[in-house]
Design a protein around this motif. Structure first.
Motif, PDB file in Angstrom:
ATOM      1  N   ILE A 179       0.697  -1.430   0.150  1.00 54.44           N
ATOM      2  CA  ILE A 179      -0.388   0.159   0.081  1.00 54.44           C
ATOM      3  C   ILE A 179       0.797   1.048  -0.260  1.00 54.44           C
ATOM      4  N   PRO A 180      -0.029   2.529  -0.704  1.00 54.85           N
ATOM      5  CA  PRO A 180      -0.599   2.677  -1.090  1.00 54.85           C
ATOM      6  C   PRO A 180      -1.159   2.036  -2.891  1.00 54.85           C
ATOM      7  N   SER A 181      -2.284   1.358  -2.717  1.00 53.20           N
ATOM      8  CA  SER A 181      -2.774   0.932  -3.772  1.00 53.20           C
ATOM      9  C   SER A 181      -4.002   1.634  -4.485  1.00 53.20           C
ATOM     10  N   LEU A 182      -4.224   1.353  -5.800  1.00 50.87           N
ATOM     11  CA  LEU A 182      -4.999   2.462  -6.528  1.00 50.87           C
ATOM     12  C   LEU A 182      -5.049   1.949  -7.540  1.00 50.87           C
ATOM     13  N   LEU A 183      -6.545   2.038  -7.844  1.00 49.17           N
ATOM     14  CA  LEU A 183      -7.607   0.802  -8.249  1.00 49.17           C
ATOM     15  C   LEU A 183      -8.066   2.209  -9.515  1.00 49.17           C
ATOM     16  N   PHE A 184      -8.002   2.245 -10.418  1.00 46.95           N
ATOM     17  CA  PHE A 184      -8.686   3.221 -11.372  1.00 46.95           C
ATOM     18  C   PHE A 184      -9.723   2.238 -11.895  1.00 46.95           C
ATOM     19  N   VAL A 185     -10.913   2.581 -12.106  1.00 47.05           N
ATOM     20  CA  VAL A 185     -12.234   2.132 -12.221  1.00 47.05           C
ATOM     21  C   VAL A 185     -13.188   2.824 -13.269  1.00 47.05           C
ATOM     22  N   PRO A 186     -12.560   3.161 -14.136  1.00 46.59           N
ATOM     23  CA  PRO A 186     -13.531   3.407 -15.593  1.00 46.59           C
ATOM     24  C   PRO A 186     -15.279   2.737 -14.901  1.00 46.59           C
ATOM     25  N   THR A 187     -15.884   3.679 -16.448  1.00 47.76           N
ATOM     26  CA  THR A 187     -16.977   3.523 -15.774  1.00 47.76           C
ATOM     27  C   THR A 187     -17.844   2.085 -16.823  1.00 47.76           C
ATOM     28  N   GLU A 188     -16.167   2.163 -18.141  1.00 49.41           N
ATOM     29  CA  GLU A 188     -16.843   1.036 -18.529  1.00 49.41           C
ATOM     30  C   GLU A 188     -15.915   0.681 -19.013  1.00 49.41           C
ATOM     31  N   GLY A 189     -15.879  -1.101 -18.990  1.00 52.26           N
ATOM     32  CA  GLY A 189     -14.523  -1.762 -19.301  1.00 52.26           C
ATOM     33  C   GLY A 189     -13.844  -2.167 -18.032  1.00 52.26           C
ATOM     34  N   GLN A 190     -12.534  -2.913 -17.722  1.00 55.08           N
ATOM     35  CA  GLN A 190     -11.719  -3.414 -17.167  1.00 55.08           C
ATOM     36  C   GLN A 190     -11.087  -2.009 -16.090  1.00 55.08           C
ATOM     37  N   PRO A 191     -11.154  -2.706 -14.475  1.00 54.01           N
ATOM     38  CA  PRO A 191     -10.704  -1.361 -13.822  1.00 54.01           C
ATOM     39  C   PRO A 191      -8.385  -1.257 -13.840  1.00 54.01           C
ATOM     40  N   GLN A 192      -8.311  -0.981 -13.284  1.00 50.03           N
ATOM     41  CA  GLN A 192      -6.616  -0.676 -13.434  1.00 50.03           C
ATOM     42  C   GLN A 192      -5.821  -0.562 -12.293  1.00 50.03           C
ATOM     43  N   MET A 193      -5.014  -1.596 -11.716  1.00 55.66           N
ATOM     44  CA  MET A 193      -4.519  -0.932 -10.527  1.00 55.66           C
ATOM     45  C   MET A 193      -3.231  -0.522 -10.657  1.00 55.66           C
ATOM     46  N   ALA A 194      -2.423   0.673  -9.800  1.00 57.91           N
ATOM     47  CA  ALA A 194      -1.259   1.324  -9.803  1.00 57.91           C
ATOM     48  C   ALA A 194      -1.105   1.341  -8.539  1.00 57.91           C
ATOM     49  N   MET A 195       0.249   1.329  -8.360  1.00 57.31           N
ATOM     50  CA  MET A 195       1.020   1.270  -6.766  1.00 57.31           C
ATOM     51  C   MET A 195       2.008   1.401  -6.696  1.00 57.31           C
ATOM     52  N   GLY A 196       2.003   2.407  -4.859  1.00 57.69           N
ATOM     53  CA  GLY A 196       2.256   3.145  -4.090  1.00 57.69           C
ATOM     54  C   GLY A 196       2.488   4.653  -4.494  1.00 57.69           C
ATOM     55  N   ALA A 197       3.192   5.066  -3.620  1.00 57.54           N
ATOM     56  CA  ALA A 197       2.563   6.891  -3.117  1.00 57.54           C
ATOM     57  C   ALA A 197       3.112   8.111  -5.279  1.00 57.54           C
ATOM     58  N   LEU A 198       1.759   7.869  -5.808  1.00 60.33           N
ATOM     59  CA  LEU A 198       2.698   8.282  -7.460  1.00 60.33           C
ATOM     60  C   LEU A 198       2.281  10.152  -7.044  1.00 60.33           C
ATOM     61  N   PRO A 199       3.332  10.384  -8.118  1.00 62.78           N
ATOM     62  CA  PRO A 199       2.861  12.464  -8.094  1.00 62.78           C
ATOM     63  C   PRO A 199       1.688  12.464  -8.948  1.00 62.78           C
ATOM     64  N   LYS A 200       1.380  13.640  -8.297  1.00 58.55           N
ATOM     65  CA  LYS A 200      -0.557  14.032  -8.862  1.00 58.55           C
ATOM     66  C   LYS A 200       0.039  14.465 -10.210  1.00 58.55           C
ATOM     67  N   ALA A 201       0.200  14.607 -11.004  1.00 54.34           N
ATOM     68  CA  ALA A 201       0.782  14.811 -12.479  1.00 54.34           C
ATOM     69  C   ALA A 201       0.585  13.195 -12.829  1.00 54.34           C
ATOM     70  N   THR A 202       1.480  11.810 -11.999  1.00 52.50           N
ATOM     71  CA  THR A 202       0.779  10.660 -12.819  1.00 52.50           C
ATOM     72  C   THR A 202      -0.509  10.303 -12.719  1.00 52.50           C
ATOM     73  N   PHE A 203      -1.410  10.629 -11.660  1.00 52.49           N
ATOM     74  CA  PHE A 203      -2.696  10.781 -11.289  1.00 52.49           C
ATOM     75  C   PHE A 203      -2.949  11.124 -12.468  1.00 52.49           C
ATOM     76  N   GLU A 204      -2.537  12.081 -12.589  1.00 47.35           N
ATOM     77  CA  GLU A 204      -3.313  13.154 -13.765  1.00 47.35           C
ATOM     78  C   GLU A 204      -3.839  12.269 -15.076  1.00 47.35           C
ATOM     79  N   LYS A 205      -2.756  11.776 -15.672  1.00 45.26           N
ATOM     80  CA  LYS A 205      -2.824  11.194 -16.224  1.00 45.26           C
ATOM     81  C   LYS A 205      -3.249   9.731 -16.196  1.00 45.26           C
ATOM     82  N   ALA A 206      -3.228   9.442 -15.750  1.00 45.15           N
ATOM     83  CA  ALA A 206      -3.945   8.301 -15.085  1.00 45.15           C
ATOM     84  C   ALA A 206      -5.317   8.126 -15.749  1.00 45.15           C
ATOM     85  N   ILE A 207      -5.968   9.274 -14.811  1.00 47.90           N
ATOM     86  CA  ILE A 207      -7.466   9.959 -14.610  1.00 47.90           C
ATOM     87  C   ILE A 207      -7.787   9.984 -16.444  1.00 47.90           C
TER      88      ILE A 207
END
Length: 122
Positions: free
Chosen positions: A83-111
């Motif tokens: 942890i932290p583990s972060l699960l990105f869940v789109p409304t359609e399709g499969q969720p994707q997991m990311a691990m670790g304390a990511l920088p904000k820009a990485t979150f924005e790119k994944a979003i």
């Protein structure tokens, strides 16, 4: 304010794993789920970033938190081992997991890439 999920609210808002074998997202907007624990240093670093993201994206996405100490069944279901583990869940399709304390820009790119949500102009 981020919403904390229990097993019961997870089944209502994210995935009812007792009724569905295949992934079926219950929500109506893309979600980001933070699997964390109170004792975890990197989790504490991620928390304010997630608060900022929720404010900036407003009602375009929803950010949930799951305490892996309290909700061991949910953590086990997703095979959370670090942890932290972060699960990105789109409304359609499969969720994707990311691990670790990511920088904000990485979150924005994944979003943008995974959730297909662009940041609103301030």
């Amino acid at each position: 304010m981020l919403e904390f999920l229990t097993k019961e609210s997870f089944k209502e808002k994210v995935f009812n794993f007792e009724e569905n074998k295949e992934w079926k997202y219950e929500g109506d907007k893309p979600a980001l789920i933070d699997f964390y624990a109170d004792w975890c240093g990197p989790c504490k670093m991620v928390a304010p970033v997630l608060e900022e993201l929720q404010e900036e994206y407003g009602d375009k996405i929803v950010i949930y938190k799951i305490d892996t100490e309290q909700e061991q069944e949910l953590a086990g279901m997703f095979g959370i081992q670090s942890i932290p583990s972060l699960l990105f869940v789109p409304t359609e399709g499969q969720p994707q997991m990311a691990m670790g304390a990511l920088p904000k820009a990485t979150f924005e790119k994944a979003i943008s890439d995974v959730l297909k949500v662009e940041k609103p102009e301030a």
